[in-house]
Scaffold this motif. Structure first.
Motif, PDB file in Angstrom:
ATOM      1  N   LEU A  47      -4.127  11.702  -8.751  1.00 21.53           N
ATOM      2  CA  LEU A  47      -5.346  12.046  -8.019  1.00 21.53           C
ATOM      3  C   LEU A  47      -5.602  11.070  -6.864  1.00 21.53           C
ATOM      4  CD1 LEU A  47      -7.353  14.304  -8.543  1.00 21.53           C
ATOM      5  CD2 LEU A  47      -8.778  12.699  -9.817  1.00 21.53           C
ATOM      6  N   TYR A  48      -5.469   9.771  -7.141  1.00 17.96           N
ATOM      7  CA  TYR A  48      -5.893   8.782  -6.145  1.00 17.96           C
ATOM      8  C   TYR A  48      -4.760   7.985  -5.494  1.00 17.96           C
ATOM      9  CZ  TYR A  48     -10.687   9.553  -7.760  1.00 17.96           C
ATOM     10  OH  TYR A  48     -11.904  10.110  -8.061  1.00 17.96           O
ATOM     11  N   LEU A  49      -3.604   7.902  -6.181  1.00 17.12           N
ATOM     12  CA  LEU A  49      -2.489   7.142  -5.588  1.00 17.12           C
ATOM     13  C   LEU A  49      -1.180   7.890  -5.871  1.00 17.12           C
ATOM     14  CD1 LEU A  49      -2.286   4.398  -4.022  1.00 17.12           C
ATOM     15  CD2 LEU A  49      -1.624   3.341  -6.176  1.00 17.12           C
ATOM     16  N   PRO A  50      -1.097   9.119  -5.367  1.00 20.20           N
ATOM     17  CA  PRO A  50       0.078   9.922  -5.706  1.00 20.20           C
ATOM     18  C   PRO A  50       1.359   9.337  -5.118  1.00 20.20           C
ATOM     19  CG  PRO A  50      -1.265  11.016  -4.018  1.00 20.20           C
ATOM     20  CD  PRO A  50      -2.040   9.817  -4.475  1.00 20.20           C
ATOM     21  N   GLY A  51       2.449   9.577  -5.814  1.00 18.62           N
ATOM     22  CA  GLY A  51       3.749   9.177  -5.285  1.00 18.62           C
ATOM     23  C   GLY A  51       4.168   7.768  -5.647  1.00 18.62           C
ATOM     24  N   ALA A 133      -4.347   0.164  -0.063  1.00 16.96           N
ATOM     25  CA  ALA A 133      -3.868   0.235  -1.444  1.00 16.96           C
ATOM     26  C   ALA A 133      -2.412   0.690  -1.531  1.00 16.96           C
ATOM     27  CB  ALA A 133      -4.771   1.179  -2.229  1.00 16.96           C
ATOM     28  N   HIS A 134      -2.051   1.719  -0.739  1.00 13.56           N
ATOM     29  CA  HIS A 134      -0.699   2.253  -0.888  1.00 13.56           C
ATOM     30  C   HIS A 134       0.351   1.247  -0.449  1.00 13.56           C
ATOM     31  CE1 HIS A 134      -1.961   3.323   3.212  1.00 13.56           C
ATOM     32  NE2 HIS A 134      -0.693   3.240   3.536  1.00 13.56           N
ATOM     33  N   GLU A 135      -0.002   0.342   0.500  1.00 14.80           N
ATOM     34  CA  GLU A 135       0.955  -0.686   0.920  1.00 14.80           C
ATOM     35  C   GLU A 135       1.123  -1.740  -0.174  1.00 14.80           C
ATOM     36  OE1 GLU A 135       0.367  -2.351   4.804  1.00 14.80           O
ATOM     37  OE2 GLU A 135       0.017  -0.392   5.734  1.00 14.80           O
ATOM     38  N   VAL A 136       0.000  -2.128  -0.794  1.00 13.18           N
ATOM     39  CA  VAL A 136       0.078  -3.107  -1.886  1.00 13.18           C
ATOM     40  C   VAL A 136       0.890  -2.516  -3.043  1.00 13.18           C
ATOM     41  CG1 VAL A 136      -1.286  -4.347  -3.623  1.00 13.18           C
ATOM     42  CG2 VAL A 136      -2.042  -4.299  -1.240  1.00 13.18           C
ATOM     43  N   ALA A 137       0.618  -1.261  -3.366  1.00 12.48           N
ATOM     44  CA  ALA A 137       1.340  -0.624  -4.479  1.00 12.48           C
ATOM     45  C   ALA A 137       2.833  -0.507  -4.180  1.00 12.48           C
ATOM     46  CB  ALA A 137       0.747   0.757  -4.748  1.00 12.48           C
ATOM     47  N   ALA A 138       3.177  -0.422  -2.897  1.00 13.93           N
ATOM     48  CA  ALA A 138       4.591  -0.328  -2.519  1.00 13.93           C
ATOM     49  C   ALA A 138       5.250  -1.702  -2.426  1.00 13.93           C
ATOM     50  CB  ALA A 138       4.715   0.398  -1.173  1.00 13.93           C
ATOM     51  N   GLY A 139       4.477  -2.759  -2.691  1.00  8.86           N
ATOM     52  CA  GLY A 139       5.049  -4.107  -2.677  1.00  8.86           C
ATOM     53  C   GLY A 139       5.224  -4.679  -1.285  1.00  8.86           C
TER      54      GLY A 139
END
Ligand SMILES: NC(=O)c1ccc[n+]([C@@H]2O[C@H](COP(=O)([O-])OP(=O)(O)OC[C@H]3O[C@@H](n4cnc5c(N)ncnc54)[C@H](O)[C@@H]3O)[C@@H](O)[C@H]2O)c1
Ligand SMILES: O=P(O)(O)OC[C@H](O)CO
Length: 324
Positions: A47-51, A133-139
């Motif tokens: 829902l909030y951080l797909p992929g 958020a998506h950049e942090v989640a991608a490391g």
């Protein structure tokens, strides 16, 4: 240090991933049952951080009581929901690391001030800075401010969440760290407006620069230190959020700049654009403190529909000429 995360939007989920990166178990509370199921069954927050494939050591829960044995809680619910969620959190010794960026409507309080009212015995720290958020989640490489009045607790939190590509800088200026995150969201709406209305990059740079002057005046009035405001949680986050449609606040402003109504842009959206809620309360607090914030005033008027983009631009450009 056993970590729990309160709130499984994009940022709470990315921070759970950070906290789980060293192999530790992390408990993540989500409001929506479908988010709990998606994380536990498929290791994804669809829902909030797909992929993004999440660490299997992240366990999602729908009951705040499951956080009772945590040593520290990363609190990542939007600012306007914080008080209600804090009231439902299990009582305990856990330190609260506050990660939302905003000012509470009605009270005019920053997030740490709300937490102090609701949990007067809890040790409090703030995490802020330029962090999609998506950049942090991608490391991807990211640096943040972690502010805590208690230097020993701050150091323990910094060491617990630091990763090779996630670099927290310790500060003791809690208010300063919060002011940057709250004010930049409103200024990002203004920069989005300039983008949507095709005003060009000179206009955007002027809004960032004069917006930073507003942020600094406001922060100083609340006791923030100038170096915090020019650091990651202030200028750093302002530059990030004012530069990209990856920002929900910038995107909201872009829609306004293209002529859409705020009510239409905000209706039925699932993700949060904190600046829309912070803007009117920021304006009220600034007026009470007699801090001049003309860009913030303009954003409020546009959100409220009392001016259009041309009026707002004209008002800012027609202000009396002055020294910088
Ligand atoms: N997304 C980012 O890149 C990012 C980065 C840094 C800070 N932040 C901040 O983190 C905070 C959370 O943002 P996000 O991006 O994780 O959220 P999001 O927009 O991805 O999701 C919305 C969140 O609000 C929650 N929510 C909705 N109604 C609620 C209610 N009644 N009670 C409690 N929670 C409710 C949802 O469950 C969900 O967790 C905001 O203050 C935001 O400014 C976000
Ligand atoms: O998408 P926004 O505008 O909420 O910004 C996200 C983060 O706060 C950027 O640091």
């Amino acid at each position: 240090m056993k970590i729990g995360v309160v709130g499984a939007g994009a940022w709470g989920t990315a921070l759970a991933q950070v906290a789980a990166a060293k192999g530790d178990a992390v408990t993540l509370w989500a409001l929506e049952p479908e988010v709990v199921a998606s994380i536990n069954d498929a290791h994804e927050n669809s829902l909030y951080l797909p992929g993004v494939t999440l660490s299997p050591t992240i366990r999602a829960v729908d009951d705040l009581a499951a956080l009772a044995d945590c040593d520290a809680l990363l609190v990542v619910v939007p600012a306007q929901h914080l008080r209600a969620v804090l009231r439902r959190l299990p009582r305990g010794e856990a330190a609260l690391l506050l990660c939302a960026k905003g000012i509470e409507a009605g009270s005019g309080l920053l997030v740490s001030q709300v937490a102090q009212q609701e949990r007067p015995d809890a040790p409090i720290a703030v995490l802020s800075g330029p962090t999609f958020a998506h950049e942090v989640a991608a490391g991807l490489p990211t640096a943040v401010t972690l502010a805590c009045a208690d230097a020993e607790l701050g150091q323990r939190l910094v060491e617990r969440i630091a990763l090779p590509a996630f670099r927290p800088y310790l500060s003791d200026d809690v208010i300063g760290a919060e002011v940057g995150g709250a004010v930049k969201n409103v200024l990002a709406i203004a920069c989005g407006v300039a983008e949507g209305a095709g005003m060009g990059l000179n206009a955007r740079a002027s809004l960032i620069s004069r917006g930073f002057a507003e942020m600094t005046r406001f922060g100083r009035a609340l006791g923030a230190r100038a170096e915090t405001l020019s650091g990651l949680s202030g200028l750093g986050d302002l530059v990030l959020t004012c530069s990209s449609t990856n920002s929900r606040n910038f995107s909201l402003g872009k829609g306004l700049g293209e002529g859409a109504r705020a009510a239409d842009l905000l209706a039925n959206r699932r993700t949060v654009a904190e600046g829309a809620f912070t803007a009117p309360v920021l304006r009220d607090v600034a007026r009470r403190l007699e801090v001049e914030m003309p860009i913030v005033e303009g954003v409020c008027a546009l959100l409220e529909g009392t001016v259009d983009v041309a009026d707002m631009t004209g008002m800012l450009l027609a202000r009396p000429l002055r020294s910088e």
